[in-house]
Design a protein around this motif. Structure first.
Motif, short mmCIF file in Angstrom:
data_model
loop_
_atom_site.label_atom_id
_atom_site.label_comp_id
_atom_site.label_asym_id
_atom_site.label_seq_id
_atom_site.Cartn_x
_atom_site.Cartn_y
_atom_site.Cartn_z
N ARG A 116 0.21 -21.31 5.08
CA ARG A 116 -1.13 -20.71 5.08
C ARG A 116 -1.11 -19.22 4.75
N THR A 117 0.05 -18.61 4.76
CA THR A 117 0.15 -17.18 4.49
C THR A 117 -0.16 -16.88 3.03
N LYS A 118 -0.92 -15.80 2.81
CA LYS A 118 -1.25 -15.32 1.47
C LYS A 118 -0.63 -13.93 1.27
N LEU A 119 -0.46 -13.55 0.01
CA LEU A 119 0.11 -12.25 -0.30
C LEU A 119 -0.73 -11.12 0.29
N LEU A 120 -2.04 -11.30 0.29
CA LEU A 120 -2.94 -10.29 0.83
C LEU A 120 -2.69 -10.05 2.32
N ASP A 121 -2.18 -11.08 3.03
CA ASP A 121 -1.89 -10.91 4.45
C ASP A 121 -0.82 -9.86 4.69
N MET A 122 0.09 -9.67 3.73
CA MET A 122 1.13 -8.67 3.87
C MET A 122 0.53 -7.26 3.92
N ASP A 123 -0.43 -6.99 3.01
CA ASP A 123 -1.09 -5.68 2.99
C ASP A 123 -1.86 -5.44 4.28
N ARG A 124 -2.61 -6.45 4.71
CA ARG A 124 -3.41 -6.30 5.92
C ARG A 124 -2.52 -6.06 7.13
N PHE A 125 -1.41 -6.77 7.19
CA PHE A 125 -0.52 -6.62 8.34
C PHE A 125 0.06 -5.21 8.38
N LEU A 126 0.47 -4.69 7.24
CA LEU A 126 1.03 -3.35 7.24
C LEU A 126 -0.02 -2.33 7.67
N GLU A 127 -1.25 -2.49 7.19
CA GLU A 127 -2.33 -1.57 7.57
C GLU A 127 -2.56 -1.59 9.08
N GLU A 128 -2.61 -2.78 9.65
CA GLU A 128 -2.85 -2.91 11.09
C GLU A 128 -1.67 -2.37 11.89
N THR A 129 -0.46 -2.58 11.39
CA THR A 129 0.72 -2.08 12.09
C THR A 129 0.75 -0.56 12.10
N ILE A 130 0.35 0.05 10.99
CA ILE A 130 0.28 1.51 10.93
C ILE A 130 -0.74 2.03 11.94
N LYS A 131 -1.89 1.37 12.03
CA LYS A 131 -2.93 1.79 12.99
C LYS A 131 -2.39 1.73 14.42
N LEU A 132 -1.73 0.63 14.75
CA LEU A 132 -1.21 0.47 16.10
C LEU A 132 -0.09 1.48 16.37
N ALA A 133 0.75 1.75 15.37
CA ALA A 133 1.82 2.73 15.55
C ALA A 133 1.24 4.11 15.83
N HIS A 134 0.19 4.48 15.09
CA HIS A 134 -0.44 5.79 15.31
C HIS A 134 -1.10 5.84 16.68
N GLU A 135 -1.70 4.73 17.09
CA GLU A 135 -2.31 4.67 18.42
C GLU A 135 -1.24 4.85 19.50
N LEU A 136 -0.10 4.22 19.31
CA LEU A 136 0.99 4.33 20.27
C LEU A 136 1.55 5.75 20.30
N LEU A 137 1.63 6.39 19.14
CA LEU A 137 2.09 7.78 19.09
C LEU A 137 1.15 8.70 19.85
N ASP A 138 -0.15 8.43 19.73
CA ASP A 138 -1.15 9.28 20.42
C ASP A 138 -1.06 9.14 21.94
N THR A 139 -0.75 7.93 22.40
CA THR A 139 -0.69 7.71 23.85
C THR A 139 0.66 8.09 24.43
N ASN A 140 1.69 8.11 23.58
CA ASN A 140 3.05 8.40 24.02
C ASN A 140 3.52 7.43 25.11
N ASP A 141 3.00 6.19 25.04
CA ASP A 141 3.29 5.18 26.07
C ASP A 141 4.43 4.27 25.61
N PHE A 142 5.61 4.84 25.57
CA PHE A 142 6.77 4.04 25.17
C PHE A 142 8.04 4.65 25.74
#
Length: 603
Positions: free
Chosen positions: A577-603
């Protein structure tokens, strides 16, 4: 608008039977069957039951009432009473300018009734009193499950189970009395269906879990309905399994004759136990040493432990730069005084590296009485479906045994794996036992002494469900070529995601080359990293990031350690069921979450 008054006439059918149909104000349709003018059977139907049993022709009780009365008055021969006193209704439907004719058929099933002989005591059964209710629930479940697959993208990949749901399940008491099946299903819809692992979702790339398929789900319904015990004998499930194994032998390049053997089982973990057991039988009580690479799946070590093979007889061989077993190191470690079980990986669990199977085959062929060549093909053996990648597995066809999964990259529903053994007689001798008297073979019947196969003689299990049907239906419906195309598609998706990681080198890093369908990567865009604690900080950050990706429902990727000290987010794509477009979306969402984690410093 009021309905016309109900016709309560009794209409003569064939033989001794007659029929009365009553539509009353209570929103039920009552159908009464008479035999020799005495009431024999009766059933009351609601709107939904009428809709289902008429195959959606009649939406209400009154519509079915009008249909039956019309047939009783004009075409009585269209209503037939079966031997077990149910109604079979068949009538022509005319349509179109050329007056096309189609035959519409359905059944009205009457509830079971007790005979005079059984009135003295209440004989129980798990069959419903009203099969129409079960049919209606079955149709509802079927519709819901098809919608569940169709709408999978509308749901998060995974969601945590709320405490209240866990408590509801944990506090459920042992049911002493039953409840309506519809209520049980309502419970399943609320506490089970929303909280699956998620491996049917297009964004599930964790571990090595297959997605199944719609036809596979339907096959499981048939399998559960038949509920056949497939240990062997004269039955269709055994012939299906024999043919499926024949297909798999052809696919793997194995001898497709009676000299080789195989059996369907739960997966490669059990297949490995079987292979080691057969190899040990070959070595006739000699000490057997297992040789495997450090990248091999832990099912090898577990199988050895279960079989009582001690730790000093499990030798872990280092790997080369391609993460393949080092052949020279292996040759140097082989003990010539012992039997050797050599494991080659057709797709390692970490990076999907494929060992030099041809080199391993050559090594084992040099001393066939002392060396057993086993291939762990849990992930990659089925890649032989792909014309493009088949050559990567050259040498696999020379193995003494191959264990591989069909529920991963072949998309057969869980659980289903296979073991193939080159020496079929040796395989059987390792597991077959003298027949117990209750399993004695006969001169004919279900368990004939000649001509049939008993798969209980080739595996750990005597009690076996029918796994062959879902494999048969998957292969027949989709075909090897299309399955191979999807595998190639998954590889291209993985390589594309790897290229995205490299394009975003300021924030991400590839931790291993992308050779097939697995990508190991991590986020590195942390400011002020110091060499002294760089790895520790990156590991902590990426562990937290992985959990956030899962808990936000973005995707499921799984953990992996590269070179023992670098924590990786591991993407393994075995997903049709995976499409090539899912790769782009996943990277975008991962970057958002990484930036959110950096802002909270909760790691």
């Amino acid at each position: 608008m009021d309905k016309p008054s109900s016709d309560t006439s009794v209409y003569q059918l064939h033989g001794q039977y007659s029929l009365r149909v009553i539509s009353n104000s209570s929103q039920f349709l009552t159908v009464q069957l008479y035999s020799n003018e005495l009431l024999s059977r009766t059933v009351s139907l609601n709107d939904n039951q009428c809709f289902v049993l008429s195959h959606r022709l009649c939406e209400t009780t009154y519509e079915l009432y009008e249909l039956l009365i019309d047939l009783l008055q004009t075409l009585t021969s269209s209503i037939r009473v079966t031997v077990d006193e149910h109604l079979e209704i068949s009538f022509p439907i005319h349509f179109g300018s050329q007056n096309h004719t189609k035959l519409w058929s359905f059944k009205v099933i009457f509830p079971s009734v007790s005979s005079t002989k059984t009135d003295l005591f209440d004989e129980a059964s798990l069959d419903p009193l009203d099969w129409n209710e079960t049919r209606a629930l079955g149709h509802q479940i079927m519709d819901d499950m098809i919608d569940y697959l169709r709408d999978v993208r509308l749901r998060p990949t995974w969601r945590p189970m709320p405490t209240s749901v866990k408590e509801t399940i944990a506090n459920s008491q042992l049911p002493l009395k039953g409840q309506p099946a519809s209520e049980v299903y309502d419970e399943i819809r609320s506490i089970v269906l929303p909280y699956a692992l998620g491996n049917i979702h297009p964004h599930y790339w964790g571990y090595v879990h297959g997605t199944g398929s719609p036809i596979g789900a339907l096959a499981e319904l048939i399998t559960g309905t038949m509920n056949t015990m497939s240990w062997g004998g004269h039955q269709a499930s055994i012939y299906l399994e024999r043919q499926v194994l024949s297909w798999l032998k052809v696919l793997m390049g194995f001898p497709n004759d009676e000299t080789s053997s195989g059996v369907l089982l739960s997966g490669t973990s059990v297949g490995t136990i079987i292979a080691m057991t057969v190899a040990r039988k070959k070595f006739h009580g000699r000490n057997m040493i297992i040789y495997t690479s450090k990248e091999a799946h832990n099912c090898v070590a577990r199988a050895a432990n279960i079989l009582g093979i001690t730790a000093e007889n499990l030798v872990v061989i280092p790997t080369n730069e391609q993460r393949q077993i080092d052949l020279q190191a292996l040759k140097a470690r082989i003990d010539h005084n012992s039997g050797s079980f050599i494991v080659g990986s057709a797709g390692t669990v970490g990076t999907c590296a494929i060992d030099d199977l041809q080199g391993l085959a050559d090594l084992c062929a040099s001393r066939p009485n002392d060396l057993w060549f086993h291939v762990d093909g849990a992930i990659g053996a089925v890649l032989r479906c792909s014309i493009r990648f088949r050559s990567l597995l050259t040498g696999l066809e020379r193995a003494d045994s191959i264990a591989f999964d069909l529920h991963k990259w072949l998309f057969v529903p869980y659980e289903c794996g296979c073991i193939l053994v080159r020496d079929g007689k040796l395989h059987r001798s390792a597991f077959a036992q003298p027949q117990a008297s209750y399993l004695a073979l006969m001169e004919g019947g279900i368990t004939p002494s000649q001509g049939e196969i008993f798969f209980g003689d080739y595996s750990l299990e005597l009690s076996r469900n029918m796994k062959a049907l879902k494999v048969w239906m998957t292969l027949k419906t989709y075909g090897v070529e299309k399955l191979g195309q999807i595998m190639e598609q998954n590889v291209e998706q993985a390589k594309y995601f790897g290229s995205l990681i490299q394009k975003n080198a300021k924030e991400f890093e590839l931790l291993a080359n992308v050779t097939l369908n697995i990508v190991c990567f991590r986020y590195i865009g942390l400011p002020h990293l110091h060499d002294s604690d760089r790895e520790d900080t990156l590991n902590k950050f990426n562990k937290r990031l992985l959990v956030m990706i899962q808990e936000h429902g973005v995707a499921v990727v799984s953990p992996y350690s590269i070179n023992k000290n670098s924590f990786a987010l591991r993407m393994c794509i075995t997903n049709h069921r995976t499409k090539l477009l899912d790769m782009d979306r996943f990277l975008e969402e991962t970057i958002k979450l990484a930036h959110e984690l950096l802002d909270t410093n909760d790691f």
